[in-house]
Write a protein that holds these residues in place. Structure first.
Motif, PDB file in Angstrom:
ATOM      1  N   GLU A  86       0.832  -1.203   0.000  1.00 36.52           N
ATOM      2  CA  GLU A  86       0.000   0.000   0.000  1.00 36.52           C
ATOM      3  C   GLU A  86       0.865   1.252   0.000  1.00 36.52           C
ATOM      4  O   GLU A  86       0.615   2.210  -0.745  1.00 36.52           O
ATOM      5  N   ARG A  98      -8.891   6.359  -2.857  1.00 31.47           N
ATOM      6  CA  ARG A  98     -10.225   5.767  -3.015  1.00 31.47           C
ATOM      7  C   ARG A  98     -10.128   4.334  -3.522  1.00 31.47           C
ATOM      8  O   ARG A  98     -10.810   3.438  -3.029  1.00 31.47           O
ATOM      9  N   ALA A 134      -8.841   2.084  -0.719  1.00 28.85           N
ATOM     10  CA  ALA A 134      -9.881   1.756   0.263  1.00 28.85           C
ATOM     11  C   ALA A 134     -10.837   0.702  -0.287  1.00 28.85           C
ATOM     12  O   ALA A 134     -11.252  -0.216   0.426  1.00 28.85           O
ATOM     13  N   ALA A 135     -11.184   0.808  -1.581  1.00 29.76           N
ATOM     14  CA  ALA A 135     -12.052  -0.204  -2.190  1.00 29.76           C
ATOM     15  C   ALA A 135     -11.369  -1.565  -2.222  1.00 29.76           C
ATOM     16  O   ALA A 135     -12.000  -2.601  -1.979  1.00 29.76           O
ATOM     17  N   ARG A 184      -9.116  -2.653  -0.075  1.00 31.92           N
ATOM     18  CA  ARG A 184      -9.125  -3.200   1.296  1.00 31.92           C
ATOM     19  C   ARG A 184     -10.491  -3.765   1.644  1.00 31.92           C
ATOM     20  O   ARG A 184     -10.598  -4.815   2.284  1.00 31.92           O
ATOM     21  N   TRP A 185     -11.562  -3.071   1.218  1.00 39.08           N
ATOM     22  CA  TRP A 185     -12.916  -3.569   1.512  1.00 39.08           C
ATOM     23  C   TRP A 185     -13.160  -4.908   0.826  1.00 39.08           C
ATOM     24  O   TRP A 185     -13.729  -5.827   1.417  1.00 39.08           O
ATOM     25  N   LEU A 186     -12.749  -5.035  -0.427  1.00 38.73           N
ATOM     26  CA  LEU A 186     -12.925  -6.294  -1.146  1.00 38.73           C
ATOM     27  C   LEU A 186     -12.116  -7.412  -0.501  1.00 38.73           C
ATOM     28  O   LEU A 186     -12.566  -8.561  -0.420  1.00 38.73           O
ATOM     29  N   THR A 187     -10.914  -7.080  -0.021  1.00 35.92           N
ATOM     30  CA  THR A 187     -10.085  -8.096   0.634  1.00 35.92           C
ATOM     31  C   THR A 187     -10.739  -8.605   1.904  1.00 35.92           C
ATOM     32  O   THR A 187     -10.755  -9.806   2.196  1.00 35.92           O
ATOM     33  N   GLU A 188     -11.336  -7.693   2.675  1.00 35.42           N
ATOM     34  CA  GLU A 188     -12.022  -8.098   3.905  1.00 35.42           C
ATOM     35  C   GLU A 188     -13.241  -8.954   3.588  1.00 35.42           C
ATOM     36  O   GLU A 188     -13.542  -9.906   4.308  1.00 35.42           O
ATOM     37  N   ARG A 189     -13.961  -8.622   2.516  1.00 32.42           N
ATOM     38  CA  ARG A 189     -15.127  -9.412   2.149  1.00 32.42           C
ATOM     39  C   ARG A 189     -14.738 -10.825   1.737  1.00 32.42           C
ATOM     40  O   ARG A 189     -15.418 -11.796   2.075  1.00 32.42           O
TER      41      ARG A 189
END
Length: 249
Positions: free
Chosen positions: A56, A105, A108-109, A111-116
């Motif tokens: 990152e 942006r 952040a997207a 990271r969100w996909l990785t968590e999902r």
């Protein structure tokens, strides 16, 4: 390693990387004099200080360095057919910040996909996608074996299993039906056997017939006779001779 913590030791500047960016945007340091290659070398030398590369942080550094390179090239080598005016300090700063915000942006997207993906699996559709090609039916080659055809036709001719109707609710026979029936019989005979009159009926119909006999006894139309407990019941018309005196037709 965080990009802001990168310490630089250049001919034109000494200090953290974020301060260098601020001075460049305020034109206190000429971007044309900034050796961007030395900045990249300094980052590479310290990228593995923590033992592993922070992807990152590396992505953010690449975005910033790429923007600085593009702005520097446009300052040093303006296009001959470029009618646009040279970038001012405010425009260069705004463009650099816009690219940095766009990168953040997307980061952040990601990271969100990785968590999902790392969480519990969720199935949103069990069947095929709406526009997925439909599977073609399997074509079975025709068999010319006559015995196979005979067996197939034989299976078609087998009678289906009988349907169990035991759970289907039966139509109840009203008591008035048996009242009319028993009165008709007693007009033709002096007596009749109750078991013969209800032979073949189900339990509910037999109970309705017995209620009809009780109703006729209550009204004085008949006299029931039973020699013993659970013995056959005879129904005599009122005024008829007892069983021992005459035979029943």
């Amino acid at each position: 390693m965080i990009v802001a913590d990168l310490m630089l030791d250049l001919d034109v500047f000494q200090g953290p990387f974020d301060l260098l960016l601020a001075l460049v945007m305020r034109e206190e340091i000429e971007l044309a004099e900034l050796p961007i290659a030395e900045v990249v070398v300094a980052y590479v030398e310290h990228a593995y200080d923590d033992g592993v590369l922070d992807l990152e942080s590396a992505s953010e550094f690449l975005v910033l360095v790429a923007a600085l390179l593009e702005i520097k090239v446009r300052l040093l080598f303006p296009g001959e057919e470029d009618d646009e005016e040279p970038l001012s300090a405010e425009e260069a700063e705004a463009e650099l910040l816009a690219r940095l915000m766009q990168y953040r942006r997307f980061a952040a997207a990601a990271r969100w996909l990785t968590e999902r993906v790392a969480g519990d699996a969720r199935v949103f559709r069990a069947g095929p996608a709406p526009l997925a090609p439909r599977p073609q039916p399997e074509v079975v080659p025709f068999s010319e074996d006559p015995w196979a055809l005979h067996a197939a036709i034989g299976r078609l001719l087998e009678p289906p299993p009988e349907i169990d109707l035991s759970a289907v609710r039966r139509r109840l026979v009203p008591v008035s039906h048996f009242l009319d029936e028993f009165r008709r019989i007693l007009r033709e005979r002096r007596a009749f056997a109750f078991d013969d009159a209800v032979a073949g009926l189900d339990r509910l119909a037999q109970a309705a017939a017995f209620l009809a006999v009780l109703e006729m006894y209550k009204s004085g139309e008949v006299v029931p006779e039973q020699s013993d407990v659970f013995a056959p019941i005879r129904i005599l018309r009122r005024g008829a001779a007892p069983a021992g005196d005459r035979a029943i037709a």
